[in-house]
Enzyme design. Structure first.
Site, short mmCIF file in Angstrom:
data_model
loop_
_atom_site.label_atom_id
_atom_site.label_comp_id
_atom_site.label_asym_id
_atom_site.label_seq_id
_atom_site.Cartn_x
_atom_site.Cartn_y
_atom_site.Cartn_z
N VAL A 173 11.03 -13.45 2.45
CA VAL A 173 10.10 -13.55 1.31
C VAL A 173 10.86 -13.88 0.02
O VAL A 173 10.48 -14.78 -0.73
CB VAL A 173 9.26 -12.27 1.15
CG1 VAL A 173 8.29 -12.40 -0.02
CG2 VAL A 173 8.49 -11.96 2.43
N VAL B 26 -0.93 -7.38 1.15
CA VAL B 26 -1.99 -7.43 2.18
C VAL B 26 -2.44 -8.87 2.39
O VAL B 26 -2.73 -9.58 1.43
CB VAL B 26 -3.23 -6.59 1.77
CG1 VAL B 26 -4.28 -6.61 2.89
CG2 VAL B 26 -2.86 -5.17 1.42
N GLY C 33 -0.86 -11.58 3.44
CA GLY C 33 0.07 -12.69 3.17
C GLY C 33 -0.41 -13.54 2.00
O GLY C 33 -0.55 -13.06 0.88
N GLU D 203 8.24 -7.71 11.19
CA GLU D 203 9.03 -6.78 10.38
C GLU D 203 10.43 -6.66 10.97
O GLU D 203 10.65 -6.99 12.13
CB GLU D 203 8.38 -5.39 10.39
CG GLU D 203 6.99 -5.34 9.79
CD GLU D 203 6.97 -5.77 8.34
OE1 GLU D 203 7.59 -5.10 7.50
OE2 GLU D 203 6.33 -6.80 8.05
N ASP E 282 1.94 -1.44 10.45
CA ASP E 282 1.87 -2.39 9.32
C ASP E 282 0.41 -2.62 8.92
O ASP E 282 0.07 -2.58 7.72
CB ASP E 282 2.53 -3.71 9.75
CG ASP E 282 2.49 -4.76 8.66
OD1 ASP E 282 3.26 -4.64 7.70
OD2 ASP E 282 1.67 -5.69 8.76
N LYS F 291 -1.69 -1.61 5.35
CA LYS F 291 -2.49 -2.59 4.59
C LYS F 291 -3.93 -2.11 4.41
O LYS F 291 -4.51 -2.27 3.33
CB LYS F 291 -2.43 -3.94 5.29
CG LYS F 291 -1.04 -4.58 5.19
CD LYS F 291 -0.87 -5.73 6.15
CE LYS F 291 0.47 -6.43 5.98
NZ LYS F 291 0.76 -7.38 7.06
N GLY G 275 4.95 -14.98 6.75
CA GLY G 275 5.80 -16.17 6.64
C GLY G 275 6.17 -16.40 5.18
O GLY G 275 5.46 -15.97 4.26
N1 HSE Z 1 5.01 -8.38 9.65
C1 HSE Z 1 3.92 -8.69 8.78
C2 HSE Z 1 2.86 -9.41 9.59
C3 HSE Z 1 4.42 -9.52 7.63
O1 HSE Z 1 3.17 -9.88 10.69
O2 HSE Z 1 1.71 -9.50 9.16
C4 HSE Z 1 3.41 -9.75 6.54
O3 HSE Z 1 3.03 -8.55 5.93
#
Ligand code: HSE
Length: 399
Positions: free
Chosen positions: A12, A127, A129, A185, A196, A200, A297
């Site tokens: 990122v 949240v 992306g 991650e 994850d 979110k 991404g």
């Molecule tokens: N590992 C997370 C996903 C990255 O795959 O959504 C983005 O938050």
């Protein structure tokens, strides 16, 4: 010129530096001044990167530099991201974060600190992306009565499930491909175990209800228990299995969960495949809307980060938001759904007796879809079967 610093030069962080540099003029026009990346904090050196000369290893240099206006925290993990964010906000610097773990755990404290110091704390990229979801929930939709916010909030698991569905790929190969693309991650357990997505949905729940729920208090299931035969069964009844995070709101009180659901054609979420995320908001009088885009991404996440950087540097103001920590995320046992259950075929008689109004959907093994039942009622029946040594091979709710 406005000076900024980036904490973390991973997928990122490097995406953010690339975007700020590639669209420099466009961003300067939006902000009214040019943005200058003054420092990049990372433990590593990057001799081959065009930004390599900006890399430093000491956070104090950043926080003590009065000329730094905005700090971009894209390190991931709780520590030292927590300490760095707190320190930057206390020293009067705006902070932009893509780090869902710190937002979900400490968002209440950071928002308070930002207000006290008249700076902004923004976290659009935490949240969905690249999907603009936080700003719309905070501003454009907040006057509605929220009934539910639900979504496919993890790109890695959606990518894996899509590959397994469409190409019949193995779980391991699909996960490897997601890691190679920079979606997963550092420890992909957080993706595949649903943690994850749980972080979110806790953030979205806090935005729509003001209540910040402990991530480990919510019902969380990942995708590791999904069998090939479940995927085929879903397909045969016109459904797809997706990891869905839900925040159902009743009289302002959220019930929050993450689990695989079998989605029907009628659900707009069913059509989000691959790394795409989708967030469905249901409120009154608005009804349903869905926001859709790449959920992970470098490029997509950098777009969301930079939108926050522009808001901070253009002095748009803080998010008009405050979170209060609560103890738990509602009573999951009251949640009602139809559920797909699969058992070994030899247990068919006992299972059909226990779930007498269920519909059998597969002959080879005893697969049934129950009537609408609460989790508490299903648990009671499964416990009774369990005492006879009968345990389900799969349990996936329908949506
Ligand atoms: N590992 C997370 C996903 C990255 O795959 O959504 C983005 O938050």
């Amino acid at each position: 010129m406005i000076n900024i610093a980036i904490l973390g030069f991973g997928v990122v962080g490097s995406g953010v530096a690339d975007l700020l540099s590639k669209n420099k003029k466009q961003i300067a026009d939006l902000v009214g001044e040019e943005l200058n990346i003054k420092y990049i904090l990372d433990l590593r050196e990057f001799p081959d990167s065009p930004f390599g000369h900006l890399v430093i290893h000491d956070f104090d240099t950043i926080v003590n530099d009065e000329s730094i206006d905005t700090v971009i925290e894209v390190m991931g993990g709780s520590h030292p991201a927590y300490e760095f964010t707190k320190s930057a906000l206390s020293r009067g610097k705006n902070v932009v974060s893509s780090n869902k773990e710190v937002v979900a755990n400490f968002g209440d404290e950071f928002l308070r600190l930002a207000k006290e110091n008249s700076v902004s704390y923004r976290f659009e990229a935490s949240v969905g992306g690249g999907i603009p979801i936080i700003d719309p929930l905070v501003s454009t939709l907040r006057h509605n009565d929220t009934q539910e916010v639900r979504g496919i909030l993890n790109g890695t698991t959606n990518y894996i499930l899509t590959k397994m569905f469409t190409l019949g790929e193995s779980f391991e190969n699909a996960l490897k491909a997601a890691q190679e693309r920079g979606y997963a991650e550092r420890n992909p357990d957080a993706d595949i175990l649903g943690i994850d997505a749980a972080r979110k949905i806790v953030i979205l729940a806090a935005i729509v209800t003001g209540k910040l729920i402990p991530v480990d208090s919510i019902h969380t299931e990942g995708i590791t228990g999904i069998r090939d035969s479940d995927i085929k069964l879903a397909e045969s009844i016109g459904r797809k299995i997706k990891l869905v995070a839900r925040c159902i709101v009743n009289d302002g009180a959220p019930t929050v969960m993450v689990a695989p659901f079998m989605l029907s054609e009628a659900s707009p979420l069913m059509h989000a495949d691959g790394v795409y995320n989708a967030v469905e908001y249901i409120g009154s009088p608005l009804g349903n809307i869905m926001m859709y885009g790449k959920g992970a991404g470098a490029g997509a996440t950098a777009s969301a980060v930079v939108s926050d950087v522009v808001s901070c540097c253009a002095k748009v103001g803080s998010l008009s938001l405050g979170f209060t920590k609560v103890k738990e995320g509602g009573n999951f046992l009251d949640f009602a759904s139809q559920t797909y259950l699969a058992f070994a075929p030899e247990h068919a008689d006992e299972v059909m007796l226990a779930f007498d109004d269920a519909v059998r959907v597969r002959a080879e093994e005893c697969a049934v879809i129950t009537s609408l039942m609460t989790e508490a009622d299903i648990e009671k029946k499964l416990c009774a079967l369990g005492e006879k040594g009968i345990v389900p091979l799969s349990r996936i709710r329908l949506l």
